[in-house]
Enzyme design. Sequence first.
Site, PDB file in Angstrom:
ATOM      1  N   HIS A 230      28.176   9.938  90.281  1.00  0.00           N
ATOM      2  CA  HIS A 230      28.892   9.758  91.233  1.00  0.00           C
ATOM      3  C   HIS A 230      28.503  11.136  92.245  1.00  0.00           C
ATOM      4  O   HIS A 230      28.104  12.195  91.535  1.00  0.00           O
ATOM      5  CB  HIS A 230      30.556   9.888  91.106  1.00  0.00           C
ATOM      6  CG  HIS A 230      31.032  11.268  90.264  1.00  0.00           C
ATOM      7  ND1 HIS A 230      30.971  10.825  88.734  1.00  0.00           N
ATOM      8  CD2 HIS A 230      31.109  12.550  90.559  1.00  0.00           C
ATOM      9  CE1 HIS A 230      31.292  12.225  88.358  1.00  0.00           C
ATOM     10  NE2 HIS A 230      31.485  13.164  89.362  1.00  0.00           N
TER      11      HIS A 230
ATOM     12  N   HIS B 225      24.834  15.840  95.236  1.00  0.00           N
ATOM     13  CA  HIS B 225      23.981  15.859  94.058  1.00  0.00           C
ATOM     14  C   HIS B 225      24.737  14.773  93.020  1.00  0.00           C
ATOM     15  O   HIS B 225      26.146  14.831  93.039  1.00  0.00           O
ATOM     16  CB  HIS B 225      23.935  17.153  93.427  1.00  0.00           C
ATOM     17  CG  HIS B 225      24.912  17.722  92.975  1.00  0.00           C
ATOM     18  ND1 HIS B 225      25.672  18.410  93.821  1.00  0.00           N
ATOM     19  CD2 HIS B 225      25.546  17.861  91.565  1.00  0.00           C
ATOM     20  CE1 HIS B 225      26.889  18.888  93.256  1.00  0.00           C
ATOM     21  NE2 HIS B 225      26.834  18.505  91.917  1.00  0.00           N
TER      22      HIS B 225
END
EC number: 3.1.4.58
Length: 190
Positions: free
Chosen positions: A45, A129
Site C-alpha cells: 500500500h 512508496h
Amino acid sequence: MSSQRLFAAVLPPEPAADELAGAVAPLHELPGAVNLRWTARAGWHYTLAFLGNVDEELLPGLYTRLERAAHRTEPFPLRIHGSGRFDGRAFWAGAEGGTDTLRLLARRAHAAARKAGVPMEEHRHYTPHLTLARSRDQADLTPYTAALEGFEGMRWEAGELGLVRSNLPVGGVPGEQPRYEVVQAWPLGR
C-alpha cells in the site's frame, strides 16, 4: 480504553499488484535476499499518514474528517513505477502519475487525523512508496533497486482513501507479518 493501530493509505488494485508480484518474485533469488524481511503482498500500500494507536473515542471524528479529505480530493491516475530505498533499511516501489495529488491527499489525511485529536508527528516531505522489503541492519539494497528501477506498472485510477488497521504479530513466530485490514474507505471526489 482500547485503541487501534491505524494508518491512512491508497491501495493498488489486484491487477497492479499482480504485475508487481511478477516483477518482485525473481528478486527473492538475489544474493542476500534471505536476510531481508519481504512484505507480504497483502501489505502492499501507499501509506499517506501513520496514525499509530488511536483511542476508540476519537474514531467517529476521525472518520468524518477523513471522509471530508477524500471528498475534497478528485480521483487521480497512478501506477507503480520504479524503485528506491531508504538507506539500507527499506526497499520500495515508487509511484508515477498523479503524485502531486497523492501528496495533497497525504497532507489532508495527516491534517484530518490531527484535527480529530490524534497526536501526530510533524508532517514531513512525502515520498510515495510501497514497501517491498526491510532490513534489520544496513543492507546493500542496490541490486534490488537496480533490478526494479525500470518497472512500469499498469495505469489505474486511485479512487478511494482507506483507513487501515495494522494487527501486529503476537505469536512470536519467526517471519510472522502484521495483518492489514481496511476498516473504512471513502471514495475520492464528490
